[in-house]
Design a protein around this motif. Structure first.
Motif, PDB file in Angstrom:
ATOM      1  N   ARG A  14       0.851  -1.190   0.000  1.00 36.10           N
ATOM      2  CA  ARG A  14       0.000   0.000   0.000  1.00 36.10           C
ATOM      3  C   ARG A  14       0.884   1.237   0.000  1.00 36.10           C
ATOM      4  NH1 ARG A  14      -3.934  -0.569   4.432  1.00 36.10           N
ATOM      5  NH2 ARG A  14      -4.375   1.614   4.161  1.00 36.10           N
ATOM      6  N   PRO A  15       0.400   2.317  -0.623  1.00 37.17           N
ATOM      7  CA  PRO A  15       1.192   3.537  -0.643  1.00 37.17           C
ATOM      8  C   PRO A  15       1.039   4.322   0.655  1.00 37.17           C
ATOM      9  CG  PRO A  15      -0.827   3.863  -1.867  1.00 37.17           C
ATOM     10  CD  PRO A  15      -0.843   2.436  -1.395  1.00 37.17           C
ATOM     11  N   VAL A  16       2.153   4.864   1.108  1.00 35.37           N
ATOM     12  CA  VAL A  16       2.158   5.735   2.284  1.00 35.37           C
ATOM     13  C   VAL A  16       2.670   7.100   1.832  1.00 35.37           C
ATOM     14  CG1 VAL A  16       3.164   6.122   4.557  1.00 35.37           C
ATOM     15  CG2 VAL A  16       2.498   3.819   3.863  1.00 35.37           C
ATOM     16  N   VAL A  31      -2.127   8.694 -12.430  1.00 34.88           N
ATOM     17  CA  VAL A  31      -1.451   7.489 -12.930  1.00 34.88           C
ATOM     18  C   VAL A  31      -1.957   6.185 -12.331  1.00 34.88           C
ATOM     19  CG1 VAL A  31       0.662   8.771 -13.448  1.00 34.88           C
ATOM     20  CG2 VAL A  31       0.465   7.558 -11.264  1.00 34.88           C
ATOM     21  N   CYS A  32      -2.600   6.238 -11.195  1.00 31.60           N
ATOM     22  CA  CYS A  32      -3.002   4.969 -10.559  1.00 31.60           C
ATOM     23  C   CYS A  32      -4.152   4.313 -11.329  1.00 31.60           C
ATOM     24  CB  CYS A  32      -3.419   5.192  -9.107  1.00 31.60           C
ATOM     25  SG  CYS A  32      -3.952   3.639  -8.317  1.00 31.60           S
ATOM     26  N   PRO A  33      -3.975   3.094 -11.815  1.00 31.30           N
ATOM     27  CA  PRO A  33      -5.030   2.428 -12.589  1.00 31.30           C
ATOM     28  C   PRO A  33      -6.196   1.976 -11.717  1.00 31.30           C
ATOM     29  CG  PRO A  33      -2.861   1.383 -12.924  1.00 31.30           C
ATOM     30  CD  PRO A  33      -2.740   2.298 -11.746  1.00 31.30           C
ATOM     31  N   TYR A  34      -6.044   2.010 -10.397  1.00 28.47           N
ATOM     32  CA  TYR A  34      -7.071   1.456  -9.510  1.00 28.47           C
ATOM     33  C   TYR A  34      -7.785   2.502  -8.661  1.00 28.47           C
ATOM     34  CZ  TYR A  34      -5.161  -2.901 -11.052  1.00 28.47           C
ATOM     35  OH  TYR A  34      -4.752  -3.932 -11.849  1.00 28.47           O
ATOM     36  N   GLY A  35      -7.515   3.759  -8.890  1.00 27.68           N
ATOM     37  CA  GLY A  35      -8.237   4.798  -8.159  1.00 27.68           C
ATOM     38  C   GLY A  35      -7.951   4.828  -6.676  1.00 27.68           C
ATOM     39  N   VAL A  36      -6.724   4.521  -6.314  1.00 27.84           N
ATOM     40  CA  VAL A  36      -6.359   4.482  -4.896  1.00 27.84           C
ATOM     41  C   VAL A  36      -6.392   5.875  -4.260  1.00 27.84           C
ATOM     42  CG1 VAL A  36      -4.388   4.092  -3.335  1.00 27.84           C
ATOM     43  CG2 VAL A  36      -5.038   2.338  -5.012  1.00 27.84           C
ATOM     44  N   PHE A  37      -6.041   6.904  -5.035  1.00 25.95           N
ATOM     45  CA  PHE A  37      -5.812   8.234  -4.464  1.00 25.95           C
ATOM     46  C   PHE A  37      -6.963   9.214  -4.675  1.00 25.95           C
ATOM     47  CE2 PHE A  37      -1.684   6.450  -5.568  1.00 25.95           C
ATOM     48  CZ  PHE A  37      -0.953   6.659  -4.416  1.00 25.95           C
ATOM     49  N   SER A  38      -6.999  10.195  -3.798  1.00 24.24           N
ATOM     50  CA  SER A  38      -7.801  11.396  -4.017  1.00 24.24           C
ATOM     51  C   SER A  38      -6.988  12.559  -3.462  1.00 24.24           C
ATOM     52  CB  SER A  38      -9.157  11.301  -3.308  1.00 24.24           C
ATOM     53  OG  SER A  38      -8.967  11.278  -1.918  1.00 24.24           O
ATOM     54  N   VAL A  73      -6.876  -1.673  -2.511  1.00 24.73           N
ATOM     55  CA  VAL A  73      -6.868  -2.270  -3.851  1.00 24.73           C
ATOM     56  C   VAL A  73      -5.547  -2.040  -4.573  1.00 24.73           C
ATOM     57  CG1 VAL A  73      -9.371  -2.125  -4.055  1.00 24.73           C
ATOM     58  CG2 VAL A  73      -7.951  -0.265  -4.975  1.00 24.73           C
ATOM     59  N   CYS A  74      -4.579  -1.474  -3.878  1.00 26.49           N
ATOM     60  CA  CYS A  74      -3.254  -1.251  -4.477  1.00 26.49           C
ATOM     61  C   CYS A  74      -2.656  -2.557  -4.970  1.00 26.49           C
ATOM     62  CB  CYS A  74      -2.334  -0.601  -3.450  1.00 26.49           C
ATOM     63  SG  CYS A  74      -0.616  -0.458  -3.999  1.00 26.49           S
ATOM     64  N   ARG A  75      -2.087  -2.524  -6.182  1.00 26.12           N
ATOM     65  CA  ARG A  75      -1.460  -3.709  -6.750  1.00 26.12           C
ATOM     66  C   ARG A  75       0.062  -3.595  -6.807  1.00 26.12           C
ATOM     67  NH1 ARG A  75      -5.501  -6.726  -9.487  1.00 26.12           N
ATOM     68  NH2 ARG A  75      -3.864  -8.228  -9.884  1.00 26.12           N
ATOM     69  N   GLY A  76       0.587  -2.536  -6.232  1.00 25.16           N
ATOM     70  CA  GLY A  76       2.043  -2.447  -6.088  1.00 25.16           C
ATOM     71  C   GLY A  76       2.837  -2.211  -7.347  1.00 25.16           C
ATOM     72  N   CYS A  77       2.240  -1.591  -8.352  1.00 22.30           N
ATOM     73  CA  CYS A  77       2.963  -1.393  -9.616  1.00 22.30           C
ATOM     74  C   CYS A  77       4.062  -0.337  -9.508  1.00 22.30           C
ATOM     75  CB  CYS A  77       1.983  -0.990 -10.712  1.00 22.30           C
ATOM     76  SG  CYS A  77       1.163   0.586 -10.402  1.00 22.30           S
ATOM     77  N   GLY A  78       3.893   0.600  -8.585  1.00 27.48           N
ATOM     78  CA  GLY A  78       4.913   1.635  -8.399  1.00 27.48           C
ATOM     79  C   GLY A  78       4.768   2.854  -9.293  1.00 27.48           C
ATOM     80  N   HIS A  79       3.717   2.918 -10.097  1.00 24.04           N
ATOM     81  CA  HIS A  79       3.541   4.081 -10.979  1.00 24.04           C
ATOM     82  C   HIS A  79       3.449   5.383 -10.180  1.00 24.04           C
ATOM     83  CE1 HIS A  79       3.209   1.432 -14.279  1.00 24.04           C
ATOM     84  NE2 HIS A  79       1.938   1.090 -14.116  1.00 24.04           N
ATOM     85  N   CYS A  80       2.754   5.322  -9.061  1.00 17.72           N
ATOM     86  CA  CYS A  80       2.586   6.532  -8.246  1.00 17.72           C
ATOM     87  C   CYS A  80       3.917   6.993  -7.659  1.00 17.72           C
ATOM     88  CB  CYS A  80       1.573   6.293  -7.130  1.00 17.72           C
ATOM     89  SG  CYS A  80       1.980   4.869  -6.071  1.00 17.72           S
ATOM     90  N   VAL A  81       4.738   6.042  -7.251  1.00 22.08           N
ATOM     91  CA  VAL A  81       6.044   6.377  -6.677  1.00 22.08           C
ATOM     92  C   VAL A  81       6.877   7.127  -7.712  1.00 22.08           C
ATOM     93  CG1 VAL A  81       8.186   5.416  -5.738  1.00 22.08           C
ATOM     94  CG2 VAL A  81       5.982   4.420  -5.102  1.00 22.08           C
ATOM     95  N   THR A  90       5.777   6.173  -0.710  1.00 17.21           N
ATOM     96  CA  THR A  90       6.538   4.946  -0.474  1.00 17.21           C
ATOM     97  C   THR A  90       5.553   3.791  -0.450  1.00 17.21           C
ATOM     98  OG1 THR A  90       8.021   6.206   0.966  1.00 17.21           O
ATOM     99  CG2 THR A  90       8.156   3.813   1.111  1.00 17.21           C
ATOM    100  N   LEU A  91       5.931   2.666  -1.044  1.00 18.43           N
ATOM    101  CA  LEU A  91       5.105   1.458  -0.936  1.00 18.43           C
ATOM    102  C   LEU A  91       5.592   0.629   0.232  1.00 18.43           C
ATOM    103  CD1 LEU A  91       4.752   0.304  -4.656  1.00 18.43           C
ATOM    104  CD2 LEU A  91       3.100   1.528  -3.263  1.00 18.43           C
ATOM    105  N   VAL A  92       4.675   0.235   1.075  1.00 17.41           N
ATOM    106  CA  VAL A  92       5.032  -0.595   2.230  1.00 17.41           C
ATOM    107  C   VAL A  92       4.125  -1.816   2.254  1.00 17.41           C
ATOM    108  CG1 VAL A  92       5.805   1.395   3.581  1.00 17.41           C
ATOM    109  CG2 VAL A  92       3.464   0.565   3.831  1.00 17.41           C
TER     110      VAL A  92
HETATM  111  S1  SF4 Z   1       1.444   1.171  -6.633  1.00  9.31           S
HETATM  112 FE1  SF4 Z   1       0.145   1.189  -8.519  1.00  9.31          FE
HETATM  113  S2  SF4 Z   1      -1.861   0.392  -7.821  1.00  9.31           S
HETATM  114 FE2  SF4 Z   1      -0.687   0.968  -5.962  1.00  9.31          FE
HETATM  115  S3  SF4 Z   1      -1.340   3.062  -5.505  1.00  9.31           S
HETATM  116 FE3  SF4 Z   1       0.545   3.223  -6.747  1.00  9.31          FE
HETATM  117  S4  SF4 Z   1      -0.206   3.389  -8.897  1.00  9.31           S
HETATM  118 FE4  SF4 Z   1      -1.942   2.650  -7.643  1.00  9.31          FE
END
Ligand code: SF4
Length: 107
Positions: A14-16, A31-38, A73-81, A90-92
């Protein structure tokens, strides 16, 4: 962004957001394909958590910051980072607070 790049099962990472760095520019939302952010306004009671640099930054940007209402619903792709111009994300592993506090991780 191509969601096929997101190969982790949901909920593993999950992103922190580092509240002292975020300026609410919204690149993560884009950039997030899953709508994690607002993007929204950092509540007044949370501004005192910031260091001096974070407070100056927050004030300058109208206290707009990114939040993660759909972190599960984060899938850990790292696009947001990669997309964040302030390097505030940061993804944790889920359940791990990393270098940030739990209240920040849970927003
Ligand atoms: S790692 Fe990917 S799925 Fe997870 S919040 Fe970032 S862009 Fe979205």
């Amino acid at each position: 962004m191509d969601s096929r790049d997101c190969r982790q099962p949901p909920g593993l990472l999950r992103p922190v957001i580092d509240r002292n760095r975020c300026e609410g520019k919204g690149d993560c939302v884009e950039v997030c394909p899953y709508g994690v952010f607002s993007v929204g306004t950092l509540p007044t009671d949370r501004r005192k958590e910031l260091n001096l640099f974070g407070k100056l930054r927050g004030y300058a940007h109208g206290w707009q910051q990114a939040f993660t209402p759909n972190a599960d619903v984060c899938r850990g792709c790292g696009h947001c980072v990669k997309a964040c111009p302030e390097r505030a994300i940061t993804l944790v592993r889920h359940g791990h607070n990393g270098r940030h506090d739990a209240s920040i991780a849970a927003d």
